[in-house]
Scaffold this active site. Structure first.
Site, mmCIF file in Angstrom:
data_model
loop_
_atom_site.group_PDB
_atom_site.id
_atom_site.type_symbol
_atom_site.label_atom_id
_atom_site.label_comp_id
_atom_site.label_asym_id
_atom_site.label_seq_id
_atom_site.Cartn_x
_atom_site.Cartn_y
_atom_site.Cartn_z
ATOM 1 N N LYS A 71 0.816 -1.225 0.000
ATOM 2 C CA LYS A 71 0.000 0.000 0.000
ATOM 3 C C LYS A 71 0.852 1.278 0.000
ATOM 4 O O LYS A 71 2.058 1.226 0.272
ATOM 5 C CB LYS A 71 -0.941 -0.039 1.205
ATOM 6 C CG LYS A 71 -1.957 -1.180 1.146
ATOM 7 C CD LYS A 71 -3.041 -0.976 2.204
ATOM 8 C CE LYS A 71 -4.057 -2.099 2.169
ATOM 9 N NZ LYS A 71 -5.196 -1.828 3.077
ATOM 10 N N TYR A 103 -12.103 -2.870 -4.389
ATOM 11 C CA TYR A 103 -12.637 -3.082 -3.039
ATOM 12 C C TYR A 103 -14.171 -3.130 -3.020
ATOM 13 O O TYR A 103 -14.771 -2.944 -1.958
ATOM 14 C CB TYR A 103 -12.132 -1.988 -2.097
ATOM 15 C CG TYR A 103 -10.725 -2.231 -1.561
ATOM 16 C CD1 TYR A 103 -10.444 -3.356 -0.791
ATOM 17 C CD2 TYR A 103 -9.698 -1.328 -1.801
ATOM 18 C CE1 TYR A 103 -9.166 -3.581 -0.284
ATOM 19 C CE2 TYR A 103 -8.415 -1.549 -1.291
ATOM 20 C CZ TYR A 103 -8.162 -2.678 -0.532
ATOM 21 O OH TYR A 103 -6.907 -2.904 -0.018
ATOM 22 N N ARG A 150 -1.214 -14.386 4.567
ATOM 23 C CA ARG A 150 -1.968 -13.741 5.647
ATOM 24 C C ARG A 150 -1.213 -13.836 6.980
ATOM 25 O O ARG A 150 -1.259 -12.931 7.802
ATOM 26 C CB ARG A 150 -3.370 -14.340 5.747
ATOM 27 C CG ARG A 150 -4.209 -13.924 4.529
ATOM 28 C CD ARG A 150 -5.611 -14.433 4.583
ATOM 29 N NE ARG A 150 -6.401 -13.805 5.632
ATOM 30 C CZ ARG A 150 -6.884 -12.576 5.577
ATOM 31 N NH1 ARG A 150 -6.645 -11.802 4.521
ATOM 32 N NH2 ARG A 150 -7.606 -12.094 6.557
ATOM 33 N N ASN A 191 -2.207 0.174 6.289
ATOM 34 C CA ASN A 191 -1.730 -1.035 6.987
ATOM 35 C C ASN A 191 -0.737 -1.844 6.143
ATOM 36 O O ASN A 191 -0.672 -3.057 6.231
ATOM 37 C CB ASN A 191 -2.901 -1.885 7.499
ATOM 38 C CG ASN A 191 -3.789 -2.422 6.399
ATOM 39 O OD1 ASN A 191 -3.663 -2.009 5.245
ATOM 40 N ND2 ASN A 191 -4.680 -3.323 6.734
ATOM 41 N N HIS A 249 -2.107 -5.464 1.486
ATOM 42 C CA HIS A 249 -3.378 -6.180 1.331
ATOM 43 C C HIS A 249 -3.035 -7.585 0.855
ATOM 44 O O HIS A 249 -2.075 -7.765 0.102
ATOM 45 C CB HIS A 249 -4.267 -5.497 0.288
ATOM 46 C CG HIS A 249 -5.377 -6.396 -0.196
ATOM 47 N ND1 HIS A 249 -6.543 -6.565 0.492
ATOM 48 C CD2 HIS A 249 -5.438 -7.229 -1.272
ATOM 49 C CE1 HIS A 249 -7.292 -7.460 -0.137
ATOM 50 N NE2 HIS A 249 -6.651 -7.873 -1.217
ATOM 51 N N GLU A 296 -9.334 -11.241 -7.636
ATOM 52 C CA GLU A 296 -8.381 -10.141 -7.532
ATOM 53 C C GLU A 296 -7.250 -10.293 -8.554
ATOM 54 O O GLU A 296 -6.798 -9.309 -9.133
ATOM 55 C CB GLU A 296 -7.816 -10.083 -6.105
ATOM 56 C CG GLU A 296 -8.877 -9.665 -5.093
ATOM 57 C CD GLU A 296 -8.389 -9.645 -3.648
ATOM 58 O OE1 GLU A 296 -9.205 -9.363 -2.766
ATOM 59 O OE2 GLU A 296 -7.188 -9.916 -3.403
HETATM 60 P P1 CMP Z 1 -7.232 -4.914 3.288
HETATM 61 O O1 CMP Z 1 -6.611 -6.225 3.510
HETATM 62 O O2 CMP Z 1 -6.683 -4.039 2.226
HETATM 63 O O3 CMP Z 1 -8.801 -5.136 2.998
HETATM 64 C C1 CMP Z 1 -9.764 -4.166 3.279
HETATM 65 C C2 CMP Z 1 -9.208 -2.984 4.007
HETATM 66 O O4 CMP Z 1 -10.146 -2.149 4.643
HETATM 67 C C3 CMP Z 1 -8.348 -3.466 5.145
HETATM 68 O O5 CMP Z 1 -7.171 -4.074 4.661
HETATM 69 C C4 CMP Z 1 -8.131 -2.174 5.918
HETATM 70 O O6 CMP Z 1 -7.048 -1.419 5.422
HETATM 71 C C5 CMP Z 1 -9.415 -1.393 5.613
HETATM 72 N N1 CMP Z 1 -10.244 -1.162 6.798
HETATM 73 C C6 CMP Z 1 -10.537 0.033 7.335
HETATM 74 N N2 CMP Z 1 -11.316 -0.088 8.422
HETATM 75 C C7 CMP Z 1 -11.526 -1.426 8.587
HETATM 76 C C8 CMP Z 1 -12.256 -2.204 9.548
HETATM 77 N N3 CMP Z 1 -12.928 -1.639 10.558
HETATM 78 N N4 CMP Z 1 -12.247 -3.554 9.407
HETATM 79 C C9 CMP Z 1 -11.581 -4.139 8.384
HETATM 80 N N5 CMP Z 1 -10.876 -3.446 7.436
HETATM 81 C C10 CMP Z 1 -10.848 -2.104 7.554
#
Ligand code: CMP
Length: 138
Positions: A11, A51, A87, A114, A117, A128
């Site tokens: 990211k 998304y 993961r 974070n 992904h 994806e």
């Molecule tokens: P990612 O694995 O990219 O998939 C969905 C993304 O939504 C997740 O990582 C987070 O970066 C984002 N996100 C933001 N708020 C939340 C939440 N409350 N729960 C889960 N994902 C969240």
């Protein structure tokens, strides 16, 4: 589980921090093979469609906006149990809850920023991968 493929995105927070190589090394050190890699800045349309499974969630708008703030590195990882292996390497979605030594514990800033992904199921991995690398799905 046998040989699998999963989609990874490094990211904008992590590309900005100059840790692309460190993150890709973790995948390789865990036995995952990079079979496709692309670096680009996502358009709002691309991020929104990628998304789309989260469209109804309250964080969707913020997540899509965040994902367009800088370049990302999109890759397809292949290996034994690739989805679960990736993961495990990533750690919990919320970096505050991620185990020590995981990518998110070491490099992430917040729940949206974070660091990475990774596909969460075989079905999402297939969708994806097809979204970003349609040539691999033929
Ligand atoms: P990612 O694995 O990219 O998939 C969905 C993304 O939504 C997740 O990582 C987070 O970066 C984002 N996100 C933001 N708020 C939340 C939440 N409350 N729960 C889960 N994902 C969240």
């Amino acid at each position: 589980m046998g040989l699998e493929r999963t989609l990874s995105i490094i990211k904008p927070d992590a590309t900005k921090k100059n840790v692309i190589g460190k993150i890709l090394s973790r995948f390789e050190e865990a036995g995952l093979k990079l079979i496709a890699v692309s670096m680009k800045t996502l358009s709002p349309e691309e991020a929104g469609e990628f998304y789309a499974v989260h469209r109804a969630r309250p964080f969707y708008g913020e997540l899509v906006d965040y994902m367009t703030t800088g370049p990302v590195v999109i890759s397809v990882l292949e290996g034994h149990d690739a989805i679960a292996t990736n993961r495990k390497l990533m750690g919990a979605t919320d970096p505050k809850k991620a185990d020590k030594g995981t990518i998110r514990a070491d490099f992430a800033e917040s729940i949206n920023a974070n660091a990475v992904h990774g596909s969460d199921s075989a079905e999402n991995a297939a969708n994806e991968i097809k979204f970003f690398f349609p040539e691999l799905s033929r």
